[in-house]
Enzyme design. Sequence first.
Site, PDB file in Angstrom:
ATOM      1  CE  LYS A 271      -5.119  -3.184   0.300  1.00 22.69           C
ATOM      2  NZ  LYS A 271      -5.020  -1.885   0.962  1.00 22.69           N
TER       3      LYS A 271
ATOM      4  CG  ASP B 154      -2.952   3.582  -5.658  1.00 20.34           C
ATOM      5  OD1 ASP B 154      -2.134   2.657  -5.502  1.00 20.34           O
ATOM      6  OD2 ASP B 154      -4.033   3.642  -5.033  1.00 20.34           O
TER       7      ASP B 154
ATOM      8  NE  ARG C  71       4.203  14.167  16.326  1.00 23.74           N
ATOM      9  CZ  ARG C  71       4.959  15.271  16.366  1.00 23.74           C
ATOM     10  NH1 ARG C  71       5.527  15.736  15.250  1.00 23.74           N
ATOM     11  NH2 ARG C  71       5.168  15.887  17.508  1.00 23.74           N
TER      12      ARG C  71
ATOM     13  CE1 TYR D 276     -10.299   0.588  -0.936  1.00 19.91           C
ATOM     14  CE2 TYR D 276      -8.955   2.457  -0.274  1.00 19.91           C
ATOM     15  CZ  TYR D 276      -9.720   1.366   0.054  1.00 19.91           C
ATOM     16  OH  TYR D 276      -9.930   1.052   1.370  1.00 19.91           O
TER      17      TYR D 276
END
Length: 384
Positions: A200, A175, A51, A103
């Site tokens: 993406k 972004d 982690r 978004y």
Amino acid sequence: MSKKDLRFNSKTIHGGQFPDEAYGAVMPPIYQTSTYAQTTPGGHKGFEYSRSANPTRTALENALASIENGNYGLAFASGLSAIDAVIKLLSPGDEVVSTNDLYGGSYRLFKQIFEKYGITFHFVGMQEADAMEGHINDKTKLIWVETPTNPMMNIIDIKAVSALAKKHGLLLAVDNTFATPYLQRPLDLGADIVMHSATKYLGGHSDVVVGALVVKDKELADKLYFIQNASGAVCGPMDSFLTLRGIKTLHVRMQRHCENGKAIAEYLANHPKIEKVYWPGFETHPNHGVAKAQMDDFGGMISFVPKGASYADAIQIVEKLEVFTLAESLGGVESLAGHPASMTHASIPKEEREKSGVVDALVRLSVGIEDVNDLIADLEQAIG
């Protein structure tokens, strides 16, 4: 030549990368492990628990920093978990100025999760940076920008917004999912944080869900690394490997996305059954000059509205497509079509959606890297 001095097309392959220390593997191995042996308490080789850090994820994070011209990269389990980490830099009572055309998942996270914890979000049009200043007060701590925006392809002047952020001592986060660092590099334009849904274009093959942050400042990076470790929304080693592999072909894929996107945008703009096409490469597009200045090309994302703005016509078009796949997401090698009002932006109330132009007849295309003639033929039969 230092790897830091490489040009972009070389950075996607070599940036921040070194042969594996164990056996010299050229591609970073998939370290499918949760923990690491120690010789004495605290005696380890830089990795204690996956982690906190994993060698495969670290290789991805180094690549992310390299292609965005940053110093520190962080990889997350999704783009939204990366955004979540940025907002966790704030405290109750703080305020955020965000673009109003963004978004739907970002809007949902801001409004339905973080507003409950006392953080206020102002959604404003940012096409003119000066118009934003009236929304900034002594509680404002962050400006959140998408450019090109999703799905209206609006262009925001990152340099101008950066000047405004610096004037008021605010963080600026961008972004960069639609553009990718192949087209624009927000840190070079004055942003403090770059975010990607690496699901993406960076991954590029619709086979992984990953988020990313890149920054230059060490103090800011340390705060984000703490949040990343404390909140635990990290991507696994296999996801890291797949995203890193995708980045290595980003430059050749984006070149074709841009070429195909231009051809599709021009085809749609000249089609008698199409009323409006949104693509920043048109000289008539608002802020086309800004796009030309801050981007190296105009990308493969396009939105359009059929003649008469008929919802039924829009649905019929997306249902009849055969080469384009009707699906959520974008940025894969295959072409995708979406209906924002019922898919990616369904979480935004209709009244709010339509203020920014996301009408029920809007169709969004993610133009892939297939033969462009096949894509045009598919649109031709679907539009009729």
